[in-house]
Design an enzyme around this catalytic site. Sequence first.
Site, PDB file in Angstrom:
ATOM      1  N   LYS A  11      10.741  10.615 -44.783  1.00  0.00           N
ATOM      2  CA  LYS A  11      11.666  10.201 -43.801  1.00  0.00           C
ATOM      3  C   LYS A  11      11.666  11.501 -42.734  1.00  0.00           C
ATOM      4  CE  LYS A  11      13.636   6.339 -46.045  1.00  0.00           C
ATOM      5  NZ  LYS A  11      15.034   5.595 -46.447  1.00  0.00           N
ATOM      6  N   TYR A  51      12.371  -2.658 -41.204  1.00  0.00           N
ATOM      7  CA  TYR A  51      13.483  -2.842 -41.935  1.00  0.00           C
ATOM      8  C   TYR A  51      14.061  -4.158 -41.647  1.00  0.00           C
ATOM      9  CZ  TYR A  51      13.272   1.887 -44.149  1.00  0.00           C
ATOM     10  OH  TYR A  51      13.009   2.880 -44.824  1.00  0.00           O
ATOM     11  N   PHE A  59      24.556  -1.021 -42.155  1.00  0.00           N
ATOM     12  CA  PHE A  59      23.933   0.255 -42.250  1.00  0.00           C
ATOM     13  C   PHE A  59      22.782   0.200 -41.189  1.00  0.00           C
ATOM     14  CE2 PHE A  59      22.433  -1.347 -46.312  1.00  0.00           C
ATOM     15  CZ  PHE A  59      21.141  -1.289 -46.093  1.00  0.00           C
ATOM     16  N   ARG A  87       8.815   3.973 -57.509  1.00  0.00           N
ATOM     17  CA  ARG A  87      10.325   3.906 -57.344  1.00  0.00           C
ATOM     18  C   ARG A  87      10.885   4.745 -58.540  1.00  0.00           C
ATOM     19  NH1 ARG A  87      12.597   0.959 -53.122  1.00  0.00           N
ATOM     20  NH2 ARG A  87      14.641   0.867 -54.219  1.00  0.00           N
ATOM     21  N   THR A  93      18.415   4.844 -54.675  1.00  0.00           N
ATOM     22  CA  THR A  93      18.522   5.007 -53.078  1.00  0.00           C
ATOM     23  C   THR A  93      19.717   6.183 -53.080  1.00  0.00           C
ATOM     24  OG1 THR A  93      18.390   2.497 -53.135  1.00  0.00           O
ATOM     25  CG2 THR A  93      19.363   3.613 -51.020  1.00  0.00           C
ATOM     26  N   ARG A 104      14.153  12.178 -54.740  1.00  0.00           N
ATOM     27  CA  ARG A 104      15.711  11.876 -53.966  1.00  0.00           C
ATOM     28  C   ARG A 104      16.533  12.915 -54.625  1.00  0.00           C
ATOM     29  NH1 ARG A 104      15.353   5.177 -52.917  1.00  0.00           N
ATOM     30  NH2 ARG A 104      14.437   5.538 -50.930  1.00  0.00           N
ATOM     31  N   ASN A 114      17.508   9.837 -47.172  1.00  0.00           N
ATOM     32  CA  ASN A 114      17.329   9.927 -48.584  1.00  0.00           C
ATOM     33  C   ASN A 114      15.775  10.379 -48.890  1.00  0.00           C
ATOM     34  OD1 ASN A 114      16.499   7.572 -47.832  1.00  0.00           O
ATOM     35  ND2 ASN A 114      17.407   6.265 -49.459  1.00  0.00           N
ATOM     36  N   HIS A 117      10.796   6.633 -48.632  1.00  0.00           N
ATOM     37  CA  HIS A 117      10.680   5.114 -48.761  1.00  0.00           C
ATOM     38  C   HIS A 117       9.606   4.810 -49.717  1.00  0.00           C
ATOM     39  CE1 HIS A 117      10.594   0.905 -48.092  1.00  0.00           C
ATOM     40  NE2 HIS A 117       9.248   0.890 -48.011  1.00  0.00           N
ATOM     41  N   GLU A 128       4.081  -3.884 -46.125  1.00  0.00           N
ATOM     42  CA  GLU A 128       4.477  -2.710 -45.348  1.00  0.00           C
ATOM     43  C   GLU A 128       3.203  -1.800 -45.222  1.00  0.00           C
ATOM     44  OE1 GLU A 128       8.681  -2.308 -47.691  1.00  0.00           O
ATOM     45  OE2 GLU A 128       7.240  -0.868 -47.961  1.00  0.00           O
TER      46      GLU A 128
HETATM   47  N1  UDP Z   1      20.787   2.665 -46.436  1.00  0.00           N
HETATM   48  C1  UDP Z   1      21.833   3.029 -45.870  1.00  0.00           C
HETATM   49  N2  UDP Z   1      22.907   3.014 -46.654  1.00  0.00           N
HETATM   50  C2  UDP Z   1      23.117   2.012 -47.745  1.00  0.00           C
HETATM   51  C3  UDP Z   1      22.041   1.396 -48.387  1.00  0.00           C
HETATM   52  C4  UDP Z   1      20.708   1.747 -47.541  1.00  0.00           C
HETATM   53  O1  UDP Z   1      21.744   4.013 -44.993  1.00  0.00           O
HETATM   54  O2  UDP Z   1      24.264   1.771 -48.111  1.00  0.00           O
HETATM   55  C5  UDP Z   1      19.428   3.218 -46.092  1.00  0.00           C
HETATM   56  C6  UDP Z   1      18.795   4.109 -46.870  1.00  0.00           C
HETATM   57  O3  UDP Z   1      17.816   4.874 -46.028  1.00  0.00           O
HETATM   58  C7  UDP Z   1      17.753   3.085 -47.743  1.00  0.00           C
HETATM   59  C8  UDP Z   1      17.372   2.247 -46.846  1.00  0.00           C
HETATM   60  O4  UDP Z   1      18.445   2.051 -46.016  1.00  0.00           O
HETATM   61  O5  UDP Z   1      16.636   3.978 -48.074  1.00  0.00           O
HETATM   62  C9  UDP Z   1      16.900   0.905 -47.420  1.00  0.00           C
HETATM   63  O6  UDP Z   1      17.813   0.433 -48.195  1.00  0.00           O
HETATM   64  P1  UDP Z   1      17.413  -0.161 -49.642  1.00  0.00           P
HETATM   65  O7  UDP Z   1      18.660  -0.970 -50.502  1.00  0.00           O
HETATM   66  O8  UDP Z   1      16.072  -1.121 -49.297  1.00  0.00           O
HETATM   67  O9  UDP Z   1      17.189   1.112 -50.571  1.00  0.00           O
HETATM   68  P2  UDP Z   1      15.884   1.626 -50.935  1.00  0.00           P
HETATM   69  O10 UDP Z   1      14.676   0.428 -51.144  1.00  0.00           O
HETATM   70  O11 UDP Z   1      15.162   2.519 -49.820  1.00  0.00           O
HETATM   71  O12 UDP Z   1      15.987   2.288 -52.200  1.00  0.00           O
HETATM   72 MG    MG Z   2      14.134  -1.216 -49.978  1.00  0.00          MG
END
Ligand code: UDP
Ligand code: MG
Length: 139
Positions: A11, A51, A59, A87, A93, A104, A114, A117, A128
Site C-alpha cells: 500500500k 474495493y 471507511f 492472510r 486488519t 502488518r 495497514n 492487502h 483481484e
Molecule cells: N479499513 C479501514 N477501516 C476499517 C476496516 C477496514 O480503513 O474499519 C481498510 C483497511 O485498509 C483494510 C481495507 O479497508 O485493509 C479492507 O478492509 P477488510 O475488512 O477487507 O480488511 P483486510 O481484508 O484488508 O484485512
Molecule cells: Mg479484505
Amino acid sequence: MAGNQTLTMIKPETVSKNNIGPVLKQINEAGFRIKAMKFTHLTKQQAGEFYAVHADKNFFEDLTSFMSSGPIVAAILEKENAVADFRELIGATDPLNAADGTIRKLFAESKSRNAVHGSDSDENAITECNFFFSQVERF
Ligand code: UDP
Ligand code: MG
C-alpha cells in the site's frame, strides 16, 4: 492455478516509507513465488472498483482516497494454500490485533494504513489478479 494464488498490494504508505524491499523479503522468505508484479498508481475510481465490496462502509471514502494517494506495488503470489497462508503472514486488519512477526505488525501504521492487502478467498483472488494483470503478464 486456482487455490494456489493470491493477490497482494503493497500500500502507498509502505511504498513512501521505502519498505517495498523489506516487505518483499518477508513474502519470499515465507515461500511465496512472484508470478506477476506491477508498480502502479490507482485512480480513485480504480480504488473504488477494487474495493467495491466495501462501497457502503463508513471507511470507503478514506480507503479509496488513501489507496489512490500514491503508487503501490501489485503482485500475484503463488504457494500451496496461498490465500490462507498469506492472510496468516500479513496478520489481522488492525495491526494492534496482528500477531508478532506478521507483516502488518512489523510495518502497518494503523487499521486503515495497514501496509499490505491480501485476498480473502480463492474466488476473490481470481477477480483481484484479473483486475491488475492480463494472462501474458503472468510468469
Ligand atoms: N479499513 C479501514 N477501516 C476499517 C476496516 C477496514 O480503513 O474499519 C481498510 C483497511 O485498509 C483494510 C481495507 O479497508 O485493509 C479492507 O478492509 P477488510 O475488512 O477487507 O480488511 P483486510 O481484508 O484488508 O484485512
Ligand atoms: Mg479484505
